[in-house]
Design a protein around this motif. Sequence first.
Motif, PDB file in Angstrom:
ATOM      1  N   VAL A 126       8.438   7.675   2.706  1.00 37.04           N
ATOM      2  CA  VAL A 126       8.179   7.574   4.145  1.00 37.04           C
ATOM      3  C   VAL A 126       6.686   7.342   4.385  1.00 37.04           C
ATOM      4  O   VAL A 126       6.296   6.488   5.190  1.00 37.04           O
ATOM      5  N   VAL A 127       5.848   8.080   3.681  1.00 40.29           N
ATOM      6  CA  VAL A 127       4.401   7.933   3.864  1.00 40.29           C
ATOM      7  C   VAL A 127       3.945   6.564   3.381  1.00 40.29           C
ATOM      8  O   VAL A 127       3.094   5.920   4.009  1.00 40.29           O
ATOM      9  N   LEU A 128       4.511   6.080   2.285  1.00 40.63           N
ATOM     10  CA  LEU A 128       4.153   4.754   1.772  1.00 40.63           C
ATOM     11  C   LEU A 128       4.502   3.644   2.760  1.00 40.63           C
ATOM     12  O   LEU A 128       3.899   2.568   2.730  1.00 40.63           O
ATOM     13  N   MET A 129       5.461   3.910   3.649  1.00 40.50           N
ATOM     14  CA  MET A 129       5.793   2.926   4.681  1.00 40.50           C
ATOM     15  C   MET A 129       4.585   2.632   5.570  1.00 40.50           C
ATOM     16  O   MET A 129       4.496   1.565   6.170  1.00 40.50           O
ATOM     17  N   GLU A 141      -0.328  -3.619   3.891  1.00 42.02           N
ATOM     18  CA  GLU A 141      -1.073  -3.854   2.657  1.00 42.02           C
ATOM     19  C   GLU A 141      -0.137  -4.262   1.519  1.00 42.02           C
ATOM     20  O   GLU A 141      -0.458  -5.131   0.705  1.00 42.02           O
ATOM     21  N   LEU A 142       1.043  -3.624   1.458  1.00 38.84           N
ATOM     22  CA  LEU A 142       1.976  -3.883   0.375  1.00 38.84           C
ATOM     23  C   LEU A 142       2.748  -5.187   0.563  1.00 38.84           C
ATOM     24  O   LEU A 142       3.061  -5.877  -0.402  1.00 38.84           O
ATOM     25  N   ARG A 173       1.312   0.607  -6.328  1.00 38.99           N
ATOM     26  CA  ARG A 173       0.456   0.926  -7.464  1.00 38.99           C
ATOM     27  C   ARG A 173      -0.027   2.374  -7.374  1.00 38.99           C
ATOM     28  O   ARG A 173       0.182   3.058  -6.370  1.00 38.99           O
ATOM     29  N   ALA A 174      -0.680   2.797  -8.425  1.00 37.07           N
ATOM     30  CA  ALA A 174      -1.127   4.190  -8.509  1.00 37.07           C
ATOM     31  C   ALA A 174      -2.061   4.549  -7.359  1.00 37.07           C
ATOM     32  O   ALA A 174      -2.012   5.663  -6.822  1.00 37.07           O
ATOM     33  N   ARG A 175      -2.908   3.611  -6.956  1.00 39.30           N
ATOM     34  CA  ARG A 175      -3.846   3.907  -5.867  1.00 39.30           C
ATOM     35  C   ARG A 175      -3.116   4.106  -4.538  1.00 39.30           C
ATOM     36  O   ARG A 175      -3.564   4.881  -3.694  1.00 39.30           O
ATOM     37  N   HIS A 176      -1.992   3.401  -4.361  1.00 41.18           N
ATOM     38  CA  HIS A 176      -1.202   3.585  -3.142  1.00 41.18           C
ATOM     39  C   HIS A 176      -0.578   4.977  -3.121  1.00 41.18           C
ATOM     40  O   HIS A 176      -0.578   5.664  -2.093  1.00 41.18           O
ATOM     41  N   ARG A 226       2.349   9.586   7.513  1.00 40.72           N
ATOM     42  CA  ARG A 226       2.587   8.136   7.475  1.00 40.72           C
ATOM     43  C   ARG A 226       1.584   7.408   8.369  1.00 40.72           C
ATOM     44  O   ARG A 226       1.055   6.348   8.011  1.00 40.72           O
ATOM     45  N   ALA A 227       1.298   7.981   9.540  1.00 39.85           N
ATOM     46  CA  ALA A 227       0.303   7.384  10.437  1.00 39.85           C
ATOM     47  C   ALA A 227      -1.083   7.409   9.797  1.00 39.85           C
ATOM     48  O   ALA A 227      -1.842   6.437   9.892  1.00 39.85           O
TER      49      ALA A 227
END
Length: 266
Positions: free
Chosen positions: A113-116, A121-122, A129-132, A168-169
């Motif tokens: 959810v947070v990666l959304m 960027e994605l 990736r690891a930095r994400h 996420r925000a």
Amino acid sequence: MSAIELAAENGQPVTEDLSQSPLAIRGMTVSYGEQPVIFSIDMTVRPGEMTAIVGPNGAGKSTLLKAALGIVKPLSGRALMHGKPIAAQMDRVAYVPQRASVDWDFPTQVLDVVLMGLYRELGLLRRVRARHIAHAMDCLRRVGMEDFAERQIGQLSGGQQQRVFLARALAQKADLYLLDEPFAGVDAATERAIIDVLKALRDEGKTVVAVHHDLSTVPAYFDNVFLINRRRMGEGPVAEVFTDAALQATYGGRLAAGQAGLTAAG
């Protein structure tokens, strides 16, 4: 010299300079059916501060945010970010919707959810990736949810879910944060955690606008207030605008017992 001063000096029509406002709404009217929900609303948000949108149920608070973002289509009006259409600058805006409007049965983990929040960027095909992941975990730490990264979102409490959506925000690294009742239905610890994060964003120079329903906490939480009851009822610093008289006018005498007398200016 400002754009307004230059226009006046050159004998040109003077127009409003909104380049300093992270969110300026002008003439916003939205109708669901024949009855306008909000009518000809003007709003000017001050940069680097926290603004509460306050008004009775059905006043159009959430509708105003959704119209500014283009989630609902207005009959008229426009929303600008630093003088330019906000629609062209959505990468600088983070939105946290009402928790009740989210499908919490969707099978996804907290970290996903947070990666959304990094979708711009994605992109559709770029690999995480690891930095994400590190950035997403840092956002979860900021809201106290790092230990729940692998938990299914539907297994969390309401307060925990709200913290995840705030994370996420945060992941979006936005300049303008718009939140629709972020404290609704959460426990006291979550409310304190959320307001601490929002104040930290403000201290970093970000701008926060939140639909808010608890009048008693407005003076402690916010710098400015926008009063609405289908129309603009008042706007400005809490110490100047958040008065009993203004609230009685906004709520039409429908303030709940004990709500009067809690304002900044009395």
